[in-house]
Design an enzyme around this catalytic site. Structure first.
Site, PDB file in Angstrom:
ATOM      1  N   LYS A  79      -8.396   4.009   3.212  1.00 12.47           N
ATOM      2  CA  LYS A  79      -9.711   3.412   2.931  1.00 12.47           C
ATOM      3  C   LYS A  79     -10.582   3.462   4.182  1.00 12.47           C
ATOM      4  O   LYS A  79     -10.092   3.217   5.299  1.00 12.47           O
ATOM      5  CB  LYS A  79      -9.497   1.962   2.477  1.00 12.47           C
ATOM      6  CG  LYS A  79     -10.756   1.234   2.036  1.00 12.47           C
ATOM      7  CD  LYS A  79     -10.415  -0.189   1.584  1.00 12.47           C
ATOM      8  CE  LYS A  79     -11.624  -0.945   1.089  1.00 12.47           C
ATOM      9  NZ  LYS A  79     -11.277  -2.330   0.638  1.00 12.47           N
ATOM     10  N   SER A 154     -12.772  -3.391  -4.046  1.00  7.55           N
ATOM     11  CA  SER A 154     -13.569  -2.471  -3.267  1.00  7.55           C
ATOM     12  C   SER A 154     -12.808  -1.201  -2.849  1.00  7.55           C
ATOM     13  O   SER A 154     -13.430  -0.243  -2.402  1.00  7.55           O
ATOM     14  CB  SER A 154     -14.077  -3.170  -2.013  1.00  7.55           C
ATOM     15  OG  SER A 154     -12.981  -3.541  -1.185  1.00  7.55           O
ATOM     16  N   SER A 178      -9.247  -6.683  -3.844  1.00 10.12           N
ATOM     17  CA  SER A 178      -9.659  -5.270  -3.709  1.00 10.12           C
ATOM     18  C   SER A 178      -8.554  -4.236  -3.702  1.00 10.12           C
ATOM     19  O   SER A 178      -8.848  -3.038  -3.704  1.00 10.12           O
ATOM     20  CB  SER A 178     -10.494  -5.097  -2.448  1.00 10.12           C
ATOM     21  OG  SER A 178     -11.791  -5.558  -2.695  1.00 10.12           O
TER      22      SER A 178
HETATM   23  N1  GLN Z   1     -14.768  -8.368  -4.978  1.00  8.86           N
HETATM   24  C1  GLN Z   1     -14.550  -9.328  -3.958  1.00  8.86           C
HETATM   25  C2  GLN Z   1     -15.750  -9.350  -3.051  1.00  8.86           C
HETATM   26  O1  GLN Z   1     -16.681  -8.707  -3.345  1.00  8.86           O
HETATM   27  C3  GLN Z   1     -13.292  -8.994  -3.207  1.00  8.86           C
HETATM   28  C4  GLN Z   1     -13.462  -7.833  -2.309  1.00  8.86           C
HETATM   29  C5  GLN Z   1     -12.236  -7.525  -1.497  1.00  8.86           C
HETATM   30  O2  GLN Z   1     -11.112  -7.925  -1.816  1.00  8.86           O
HETATM   31  N2  GLN Z   1     -12.459  -6.816  -0.413  1.00  8.86           N
HETATM   32  O3  GLN Z   1     -15.790  -9.966  -2.041  1.00  8.86           O
END
Ligand code: GLN
Length: 485
Positions: A79, A154, A178
């Site tokens: 990532k 994400s 995420s």
């Molecule tokens: N969707 C959540 C956020 O927008 C979690 C994102 C994540 O785990 N990086 O913060």
């Protein structure tokens, strides 16, 4: 003829070790598939073909000398919030366009040392803020099961790459879901380690008290193989725990006799897609057939997780992202005075969701509101953690859905932040409590979209969730289905 990109990490490793295939062949097969399919999926932001082939050659030399190491010569994708020495690391943001870190994240250094091959960097929501990967400043990643749909987020690029067989394994990060949510939406396995299990050194911080790096792969065993390498104490991350690192593959046995599984009633919420509930409940029945003892439990503060997360995560983000002002990293937009340069650089460099989080977080931390919002959120965070502590006195594992729905259409939720935030309503509490969780494929809805089963364990209970997920997975064939691309 074997199709090299169909091999699991485990199978590829056996063939590499036996000298039946080379790492260069395997790596080239993935690079060819990326060249053929990634125009459609858009999972990668950067493909490091030359470096990958050089690493593969080195791995082949080590293999030829008889070295044994489960990831030696195995290609992986990372990532783009993870620093990679000399290789562009953007976090999906324009503010870091062209940034080449002077060092690699510890997790990646460990993988490099083990002989893994980096295929490239995967797309993600900007600074990991989002649930669909649509917040990337660069491109929209498509779900391999239906290219009109999101891969989740994400870490959507990593999940799509693994599900689309552009990489046999990948790293993502999980601050509020995420890793688990995109794994669920793409039909692969994704594990969020306990807070402190994997060093965060070289992970560009979003919310430091919640962030963890973790693996994606097509099988539970492959996830365990990657976890074995990235786990462990690191003096350069003061929150990494100095605990023994087990061999996670040793926990992988096929029955669930005596395993106590709790099913939290608060995790089957109103508005959940009925197919998701039905499929997850069927998976839980399957666990009973394997010998598990299942009972309903209660995690009473579950509905507080979303508001608590959306105070704490933005508060930490607002502080963490203060460092991006065009002086030290990424492009600078000069505008007369220092303050104007900061404003201009940040104004143009950050996307709308990142700005929303910075404003939310700054507000929650400001004088007069700190006690009412941030401090109160921290207190409720403790209550959420205590819910899990109590539950794990009675059960070994908690089983529930990952996401209330299967993959949604690209564009469907982008204009409605609250709707987007609700995608993570079942995954956020885990990060607030610092415990571990895994998503394992458990079925498909009527549109042939994958559903994930979420298994949660106590802090440093990775062996338990890996064992449970493995036993379940081995008794089904969901993980063997391949999207048509
Ligand atoms: N969707 C959540 C956020 O927008 C979690 C994102 C994540 O785990 N990086 O913060």
């Amino acid at each position: 003829m074997i199709n090299l990109t169909d091999l699991t990490i485990k199978d590829a490793q056996s063939l590499l070790q036996a000298g039946e295939i080379t790492s260069v062949d395997l790596t080239q097969a993935y690079l060819d598939r990326i060249a053929g399919i990634d125009d459609t999926l858009q999972a990668f932001l950067t493909v490091t073909a030359d470096q990958a082939l050089a690493q593969a050659q080195q791995a082949d030399q080590r293999l030829a000398k008889g070295e044994h190491n489960p990831l030696l010569g195995v290609p992986l994708a990372y990532k783009d919030v993870l620093c990679t020495k000399g290789i562009q690391t953007t976090c999906g943001s324009k503010i870091l366009e062209g940034y080449r870190p002077p060092y690699s994240a510890r997790a990646i250094e460990n993988l490099d040392a083990a002989g893994a091959v980096m295929l490239g960097k995967t797309n993600c929501d900007e600074f990991a803020m989002g649930s669909s990967t649509e917040n990337s400043a660069y491109q929209v990643t498509h779900n391999p099961w239906d290219i009109e749909r999101v891969p989740g987020g994400s870490s959507g690029g990593s999940a799509a790459a693994v599900a689309g067989r552009l990489a046999p394994g990948a790293l993502g990060t999980d601050t509020g879901g995420s890793i688990r949510q995109p794994a669920s939406l793409c039909g692969c396995v994704g594990l969020k380690p306990s807070y402190g299990r994997v060093s965060r050194y070289g992970l560009v911080a979003y919310a430091s008290s919640l962030d963890q790096i973790g693996p994606f792969a097509r099988t539970v065993e492959d996830v365990a193989l990657i976890l074995n390498v990235i786990t462990g104490y690191d003096p350069q991350d003061s929150t990494s725990m100095n605990l023994p690192v087990p061999d996670y593959t040793a926990a992988l046995t096929p029955d669930l006799k005596g395993v106590r599984v709790g099913v939290p009633k608060e995790y089957f919420i109103e508005g959940m897609q009925p197919a998701v509930e039905k499929i997850v409940r069927a998976a839980i029945d399957q666990m009973v057939a394997l010998g598990a003892e299942v009972k309903e439990i209660s995690l009473p503060h579950t509905d507080m997780a979303l508001p608590v997360y959306y105070l704490i995560a933005p508060a930490e983000a607002s502080a963490n992202l203060a460092r991006f002002e065009g002086q030290r990293y990424g492009p600078r937009i000069s505008a007369g005075s220092m303050w104007d340069t900061y404003k201009q650089t940040r104004g143009e460099g950050f996307g709308p969701e990142v700005k929303r989080r910075i404003m939310l977080g700054t507000y929650a931390l400001s004088t007069g509101y700190y006690d009412a919002y941030y401090l109160k959120a921290q207190k409720v965070r403790t209550l959420i953690k205590q819910d899990y502590d109590r539950a794990f006195e009675e059960v070994d594992v908690i089983a529930c859905p990952v996401s209330p729905t299967t993959a949604f259409k690209i564009g469907e939720r982008v204009d409605d932040p609250l709707q987007m935030y609700l995608s993570d309503v079942l995954s956020l509490a885990v990060n607030l409590a610092g415990i571990c969780g895994i998503s394992v494929p458990c079925g498909f809805d009527a549109d042939d979209l994958p559903v994930g089963l979420q298994l949660l364990g106590p802090a440093f209970g990775e062996e338990t969730i890996l064992h449970t997920a493995y036993a379940y997975e081995q008794s089904t064939d969901w993980h063997t289905r391949v999207p048509e691309l």
